[in-house]
Motif scaffolding. Structure first.
Motif, PDB file in Angstrom:
ATOM      1  N   VAL A  39       5.335   1.381 -14.972  1.00 25.28           N
ATOM      2  CA  VAL A  39       5.136   2.447 -12.976  1.00 25.28           C
ATOM      3  C   VAL A  39       6.084   2.399 -12.657  1.00 25.28           C
ATOM      4  CG1 VAL A  39       3.617   0.163 -12.920  1.00 25.28           C
ATOM      5  CG2 VAL A  39       5.921   0.189 -12.537  1.00 25.28           C
ATOM      6  N   ALA A  40       5.816   3.733 -11.828  1.00 30.95           N
ATOM      7  CA  ALA A  40       6.424   4.370 -11.234  1.00 30.95           C
ATOM      8  C   ALA A  40       5.813   4.843 -10.069  1.00 30.95           C
ATOM      9  CB  ALA A  40       7.347   5.351 -12.761  1.00 30.95           C
ATOM     10  N   THR A 300      -0.411  10.473 -17.888  1.00 31.02           N
ATOM     11  CA  THR A 300      -0.335   9.544 -19.195  1.00 31.02           C
ATOM     12  C   THR A 300      -1.488   8.938 -18.041  1.00 31.02           C
ATOM     13  OG1 THR A 300       2.248   9.138 -18.610  1.00 31.02           O
ATOM     14  CG2 THR A 300       0.899  10.289 -20.437  1.00 31.02           C
ATOM     15  N   GLY A 301      -0.800   8.675 -16.887  1.00 33.36           N
ATOM     16  CA  GLY A 301      -1.267   8.262 -15.588  1.00 33.36           C
ATOM     17  C   GLY A 301      -3.028   8.360 -15.187  1.00 33.36           C
ATOM     18  N   LEU A 302      -3.362   9.238 -15.436  1.00 31.91           N
ATOM     19  CA  LEU A 302      -5.261   9.353 -15.413  1.00 31.91           C
ATOM     20  C   LEU A 302      -6.005   9.654 -15.891  1.00 31.91           C
ATOM     21  CD1 LEU A 302      -6.066  11.003 -12.190  1.00 31.91           C
ATOM     22  CD2 LEU A 302      -5.706  13.519 -14.026  1.00 31.91           C
ATOM     23  N   GLU A 314       0.125   0.332  -8.430  1.00 32.64           N
ATOM     24  CA  GLU A 314       0.503  -1.378  -8.613  1.00 32.64           C
ATOM     25  C   GLU A 314       0.116  -2.284  -6.976  1.00 32.64           C
ATOM     26  OE1 GLU A 314       3.814  -3.693 -10.867  1.00 32.64           O
ATOM     27  OE2 GLU A 314       4.270  -1.238  -9.018  1.00 32.64           O
ATOM     28  N   GLU A 315       0.052  -3.699  -6.833  1.00 33.43           N
ATOM     29  CA  GLU A 315       0.146  -4.367  -5.894  1.00 33.43           C
ATOM     30  C   GLU A 315       0.428  -5.791  -6.086  1.00 33.43           C
ATOM     31  OE1 GLU A 315      -3.680  -4.664  -4.275  1.00 33.43           O
ATOM     32  OE2 GLU A 315      -3.694  -2.448  -3.512  1.00 33.43           O
ATOM     33  N   GLY A 316       1.994  -5.401  -6.375  1.00 33.49           N
ATOM     34  CA  GLY A 316       2.277  -6.867  -6.838  1.00 33.49           C
ATOM     35  C   GLY A 316       2.066  -6.388  -8.685  1.00 33.49           C
ATOM     36  N   ASP A 317       1.775  -7.719  -8.568  1.00 36.83           N
ATOM     37  CA  ASP A 317       0.969  -8.039  -9.789  1.00 36.83           C
ATOM     38  C   ASP A 317      -0.190  -7.606 -10.013  1.00 36.83           C
ATOM     39  OD1 ASP A 317       2.836  -9.638  -9.969  1.00 36.83           O
ATOM     40  OD2 ASP A 317       1.917 -11.852  -9.370  1.00 36.83           O
ATOM     41  N   ALA A 318      -0.383  -6.715  -9.200  1.00 43.27           N
ATOM     42  CA  ALA A 318      -1.938  -6.748  -9.934  1.00 43.27           C
ATOM     43  C   ALA A 318      -1.849  -4.963  -9.783  1.00 43.27           C
ATOM     44  CB  ALA A 318      -3.441  -7.434  -8.543  1.00 43.27           C
ATOM     45  N   PHE A 319      -3.242  -4.559 -10.184  1.00 41.92           N
ATOM     46  CA  PHE A 319      -3.886  -3.138  -9.939  1.00 41.92           C
ATOM     47  C   PHE A 319      -5.276  -2.684  -9.230  1.00 41.92           C
ATOM     48  CE2 PHE A 319      -0.412  -3.339 -13.456  1.00 41.92           C
ATOM     49  CZ  PHE A 319       0.290  -2.284 -13.691  1.00 41.92           C
ATOM     50  N   ARG A 320      -5.035  -2.128  -8.601  1.00 42.24           N
ATOM     51  CA  ARG A 320      -6.161  -1.317  -7.940  1.00 42.24           C
ATOM     52  C   ARG A 320      -6.249  -0.166  -8.357  1.00 42.24           C
ATOM     53  NH1 ARG A 320      -8.831  -3.337  -3.262  1.00 42.24           N
ATOM     54  NH2 ARG A 320      -6.846  -5.104  -3.386  1.00 42.24           N
ATOM     55  N   VAL A 348       1.743   4.699 -14.965  1.00 38.95           N
ATOM     56  CA  VAL A 348       2.619   6.110 -15.593  1.00 38.95           C
ATOM     57  C   VAL A 348       2.174   6.022 -17.030  1.00 38.95           C
ATOM     58  CG1 VAL A 348       3.863   7.531 -13.378  1.00 38.95           C
ATOM     59  CG2 VAL A 348       4.526   5.643 -15.225  1.00 38.95           C
ATOM     60  N   SER A 349       1.619   5.255 -17.737  1.00 39.09           N
ATOM     61  CA  SER A 349       1.453   4.946 -19.049  1.00 39.09           C
ATOM     62  C   SER A 349       0.028   4.012 -19.317  1.00 39.09           C
ATOM     63  CB  SER A 349       2.555   5.240 -20.097  1.00 39.09           C
ATOM     64  OG  SER A 349       3.255   3.833 -20.002  1.00 39.09           O
ATOM     65  N   GLY A 350      -0.646   4.009 -19.877  1.00 36.15           N
ATOM     66  CA  GLY A 350      -1.304   2.693 -19.883  1.00 36.15           C
ATOM     67  C   GLY A 350      -2.308   2.581 -19.812  1.00 36.15           C
ATOM     68  N   ALA A 351      -3.011   3.631 -19.287  1.00 35.42           N
ATOM     69  CA  ALA A 351      -3.767   4.132 -17.757  1.00 35.42           C
ATOM     70  C   ALA A 351      -5.552   4.219 -18.483  1.00 35.42           C
ATOM     71  CB  ALA A 351      -4.056   5.291 -17.183  1.00 35.42           C
TER      72      ALA A 351
END
Length: 365
Positions: A39-40, A300-302, A314-320, A348-351
């Motif tokens: 993440v970034a 790579t984030g798309l 990123e929202e804490g431990d979650a992804f929205r 920014v990677s692994g989307a």
């Protein structure tokens, strides 16, 4: 092998719940590592760069002065050399010869005739006020005065065309006789770029003598592909790559340039950053976005789903998952609009792996 590990990690996440139905989903640090998620913080963007485009640094026409012989003459002295800095009023060279003397004599004669015409007009105006002459006679006197004024301006302009300064013209008039060597002076501060004559050179009317430039505000001639041509470029900011030089687009020439089959775009430099006339540079053109909340993110984030583009915030431990509008893409980055949604940080990677988790392994693509 790597793809197998990623799919096994995804499968373990889907074992206990149907995450595709959730707005956000949680990943443990170990799961993030297994999916190779990084993440970034995205970069807020107000514009995007186009380029690089080749350009050359040029002097605008207003900053170029070429001195030419306005009549046949002989060069007596040359006081400057190419590369020399001069100031307005500095004497560059001096001319002499029969026609140079005759030009000065025409000015002196025209000055005398104008003085006589002024005195005569003043006297006749007084006489007309007293009824001593007719109105027709007064009108004739005014016409003579106008003709004398025009002759004086023509004689003065002849010397001005030679590069004779106003102060030299006044000195000539005050002296009342021609100067043996008539000096040609710089009309502006600048640098001498060309010298075509030396002391003793005989020149004919129209022959070049010297050339100087005044690089007060340099410009750029930018070579761009023909398809870029259009009024939308006017006023856009231009940055000189590998330099702090910058400026604004002045005009766009949509005539195809024969050398490269492109178009020429001219820009004025606000900050020349020690650029020199004739220098070849690369430039970028900055186009502002008209949409608010624009972000620059890595490609790579798309990811793509249901005919929409998505990112994972990123929202804490979650992804929205958040739908975005892709405004522009480059080889590495994408510029996206999120409307009013703020993006503190995103994947920014692994989307693609996150998309699989979100939708369910083997789910809809």
């Amino acid at each position: 092998m790597k793809s197998t590990l990623i799919m096994l990690a995804i499968a373990s996440l889907l074992g206990s719940a149907n995450l595709a139905a959730q707005e956000a989903f949680t990943l443990t640090p170990a799961q993030r590592d297994a999916l190779r998620i990084t993440v970034a913080a995205p970069v807020s963007a107000t514009h995007y760069r186009e380029g690089p485009f080749p350009a050359s640094v040029v002097v605008p026409n207003a900053g170029i002065r070429r001195f030419q012989a306005a009549l046949d003459a002989t060069v007596i002295e040359v006081n400057v050399a190419p590369g020399q800095h001069v100031k307005a009023g500095d004497e560059l060279l001096s001319l002499s010869g029969a026609e140079v003397i005759a030009a000065q004599q025409r000015l002196l004669l025209a000055t005398q005739e104008l003085a006589i015409a002024k005195q005569k007009l003043k006297g006749n105006q007084a006489l007309f006020a007293q009824g001593g002459i007719t109105e027709r006679r007064l009108l004739e006197t005014r016409a003579e005065h106008g003709s004398a004024t025009a002759n004086r301006l023509a004689a003065e302009s002849e010397l001005n065309m030679m590069g004779v300064s106003a102060s030299t013209v006044q000195r000539l008039i005050d002296k009342g006789e021609p100067l043996t060597a008539l000096p040609v002076s710089a009309a502006m501060d600048g640098v001498l770029t060309e010298q075509w004559v030396v002391p003793g050179s005989r020149v004919e009317m129209g022959a070049p003598l010297l050339e100087m430039i005044s690089p007060v505000q340099l410009q750029l001639e930018i070579h761009m592909p023909a398809e870029r041509c259009g009024p939308h470029l006017n006023g856009l900011e231009v940055r000189v790559n590998d330099s702090s030089g910058k400026g604004r687009v002045l005009s766009v020439g949509c005539t195809i340039h024969q050398e490269d089959q492109g178009v020429l775009v001219r820009a004025a430099l606000d900050n020349s950053a020690n650029l020199k006339p004739g220098q070849l540079v690369d430039v970028s053109i900055l186009t502002p976005f008209t949409t608010s909340s624009v972000w620059r993110i890595p490609q790579t984030g798309l990811t793509r789903h249901d005919s929409k583009d998505w990112i994972f915030v990123e929202e804490g431990d979650a992804f929205r998952p958040v739908a975005v509008t892709v405004l522009r893409q480059t080889g590495v980055d994408a510029y996206v609009s999120t409307g009013s949604v703020q993006l503190p940080s995103l994947a920014v990677s692994g989307a693609i792996a996150l998309k699989a988790v979100w939708l369910g392994a083997g789910g809809e693509e």
